[in-house]
Write an enzyme that holds these catalytic residues in place. Structure first.
Site, PDB file in Angstrom:
ATOM      1  N   GLU A  70       0.827  -1.217   0.000  1.00 19.64           N
ATOM      2  CA  GLU A  70       0.000   0.000   0.000  1.00 19.64           C
ATOM      3  C   GLU A  70       0.853   1.256   0.000  1.00 19.64           C
ATOM      4  OE1 GLU A  70      -2.601   0.623   3.386  1.00 19.64           O
ATOM      5  OE2 GLU A  70      -3.623   2.231   2.327  1.00 19.64           O
ATOM      6  N   ASP A  90      -0.515  -4.925   3.220  1.00 20.57           N
ATOM      7  CA  ASP A  90      -1.053  -3.715   3.853  1.00 20.57           C
ATOM      8  C   ASP A  90      -0.469  -3.704   5.264  1.00 20.57           C
ATOM      9  OD1 ASP A  90      -2.422  -1.599   4.892  1.00 20.57           O
ATOM     10  OD2 ASP A  90      -4.400  -2.251   4.205  1.00 20.57           O
ATOM     11  N   ILE A  92      -0.613  -1.596   7.799  1.00 16.09           N
ATOM     12  CA  ILE A  92      -1.622  -1.313   8.821  1.00 16.09           C
ATOM     13  C   ILE A  92      -2.950  -1.148   8.105  1.00 16.09           C
ATOM     14  CG2 ILE A  92      -2.466   0.289  10.583  1.00 16.09           C
ATOM     15  CD1 ILE A  92       0.323   1.086  11.253  1.00 16.09           C
ATOM     16  N   ASP A  93      -3.861  -2.089   8.300  1.00 15.58           N
ATOM     17  CA  ASP A  93      -5.214  -1.904   7.797  1.00 15.58           C
ATOM     18  C   ASP A  93      -6.020  -1.405   8.991  1.00 15.58           C
ATOM     19  OD1 ASP A  93      -7.107  -1.924   5.754  1.00 15.58           O
ATOM     20  OD2 ASP A  93      -8.008  -3.729   6.579  1.00 15.58           O
ATOM     21  N   THR A  95      -5.701   2.354   9.689  1.00 13.89           N
ATOM     22  CA  THR A  95      -4.806   3.413  10.181  1.00 13.89           C
ATOM     23  C   THR A  95      -5.570   4.431  11.032  1.00 13.89           C
ATOM     24  OG1 THR A  95      -3.364   3.117   8.290  1.00 13.89           O
ATOM     25  CG2 THR A  95      -3.127   5.185   9.485  1.00 13.89           C
ATOM     26  N   ASP A 220      -6.251  -4.297   0.599  1.00 16.52           N
ATOM     27  CA  ASP A 220      -7.246  -4.410   1.671  1.00 16.52           C
ATOM     28  C   ASP A 220      -7.789  -5.835   1.764  1.00 16.52           C
ATOM     29  OD1 ASP A 220      -7.317  -1.653   2.358  1.00 16.52           O
ATOM     30  OD2 ASP A 220      -8.584  -1.258   0.625  1.00 16.52           O
TER      31      ASP A 220
HETATM   32 MG    MG Z   1      -2.992   0.450   5.274  1.00 16.69          MG
END
Ligand code: MG
Length: 274
Positions: A70, A90, A92-93, A95, A220
Site C-alpha cells: 500500500e 497492507d 496497517i489496515d 490506520t 485491503d
Molecule cells: Mg494500510
C-alpha cells in the site's frame, strides 16, 4: 507432494507477529499523522516503517518474488499482477483506528501465484488474533477452524461495511443511501470495525453474515480474501460476479453464500467511485 508455499506462509506468520509488535509499541507513543487522498485518509510513519520491515525481510529471503505494498504504491509504484509469486502487503489496515487507538488494527499479507490466491494472513494485533487461510487447507483463527455463518436470509443477517474515506458529497450520498436501503430490507444490523481485513475475517468466523465496501484496494483484501473462501464464503463484486483475484479492487461483497447477494434488484446497492 510437499507444499511449495508452506515455508512462505510460515515466514509470513512470523513477520506479521513482528509487525504487530511494532504497531503495539507505536501505540504507546505520540504519532505524526499525515493525510493521503482525503482529510479522512490517514497515514503515519508506522505504516511506512512496518511496510519497509515486511518488504525488506521478504525480499531478502525471496529475492525473485514480486511485491505490491500500500505505502509503496502511495509513493508512486505501480500495482501490477504477474504470474510470479506476489506478496500483497497492507502494513496497517485500519490506520484511522491506529491513530485513535480504537482497538482493531491489522497487518495483512496476501500471497498469489499465477494470479491465484495461495495463502493469506491477517493479524489483528491489538486483539492478538492471527487469522490464516491456505488454499485447500481451510481458514483458522489462533488455530481454531473457521466457518462462515451459512445464513441465506438477508432479513436475519448482520452486515459489516465502512463509510470509506471519501468526503465527496455525491459519494457520501450513495454510501448512506445504500445503508438506508439495507436497513429497510430490514437486516438485523450494520457494523463497521474500521478495517476491511478484520471485517472480512468476521465474515469468515460467522460473526457477520456479509461485508460490502465500495472503493476497496487489492491490499485491503489480498490477505483476508482466501480466509473468507477457505471458511466457505465467496468474494464477488457488487453485481454478483465472482471476483477474480487479480481484479481485487473496486467494489467488494463477501458473504457466507453466493445466493446471499445484496446486489439484486430488491436491495439495490449502488456502486460509488471514490
Ligand atoms: Mg494500510
Amino acid at each position: 507432494m510437499a507444499d511449495p508455499w508452506q515455508e512462505c506462509m510460515d515466514y509470513a506468520v512470523i513477520l506479521a507477529r513482528q509487525a504487530g509488535e511494532m504497531i503495539r509499541e507505536a501505540l504507546k507513543n505520540e504519532m505524526d499523522v499525515m493525510i493521503k487522498s482525503s482529510p479522512a485518509d490517514l497515514v503515519t510513519v508506522t505504516d511506512q516503517k512496518v511496510e519497509k520491515m515486511l518488504m525488506s525481510s521478504i525480499k531478502e529471503k525471496y529475492p525473485c518474488h514480486s511485491f505490491i505494498g500500500e505505502e509503496s504504491v502511495a509513493a508512486g509504484e505501480k500495482t501490477v499482477f504477474t504470474e510470479q509469486p506476489t506478496w500483497v502487503i497492507d502494513p496497517i489496515d485500519g490506520t484511522t483506528n491506529f491513530v485513535h487507538r480504537f482497538p482493531f488494527v491489522a497487518v495483512s499479507i496476501g500471497f498469489l501465484v499465477n494470479k491465484e490466491m495461495e495463502f493469506g494472513i491477517v493479524y489483528s494485533c491489538v486483539e492478538d488474533k492471527m487469522y490464516t487461510g491456505r488454499k485447500g487447507k481451510g481458514a483458522f483463527c489462533n488455530g481454531q477452524k473457521l466457518q462462515v455463518s451459512q445464513q441465506e436470509d438477508i432479513t436475519k443477517s448482520l452486515l459489516v461495511t465502512e463509510l470509506g474515506s471519501s468526503r465527496k458529497p455525491e459519494t457520501l450520498r450513495i454510501v448512506l443511501s445504500n445503508m438506508e436501503k439495507l436497513c429497510s430490507v430490514p437486516v438485523h444490523g450494520i457494523r463497521s470495525v474500521g478495517t476491511a481485513a478484520v471485517n472480512m475475517c468476521l465474515v469468515a468466523t460467522g460473526g457477520a453474515d456479509a461485508y460490502y465496501e465500495m472503493g476497496i484496494h487489492c491490499w485491503d483484501m489480498a490477505g483476508a480474501g482466501i480466509i473468507v473462501t477457505e471458511a466457505g464464503g465467496v468474494l464477488m463484486d457488487v453485481t454478483g460476479e465472482i471476483m477474480p483475484p487479480q481484479s481485487m479492487q473496486g467494489s467488494l461483497l463477501c458473504g457466507s453464500l453466493q445466493n446471499q447477494t445484496l446486489a439484486d434488484g430488491d436491495s439495490g446497492v449502488a456502486s460509488a467511485t471514490t
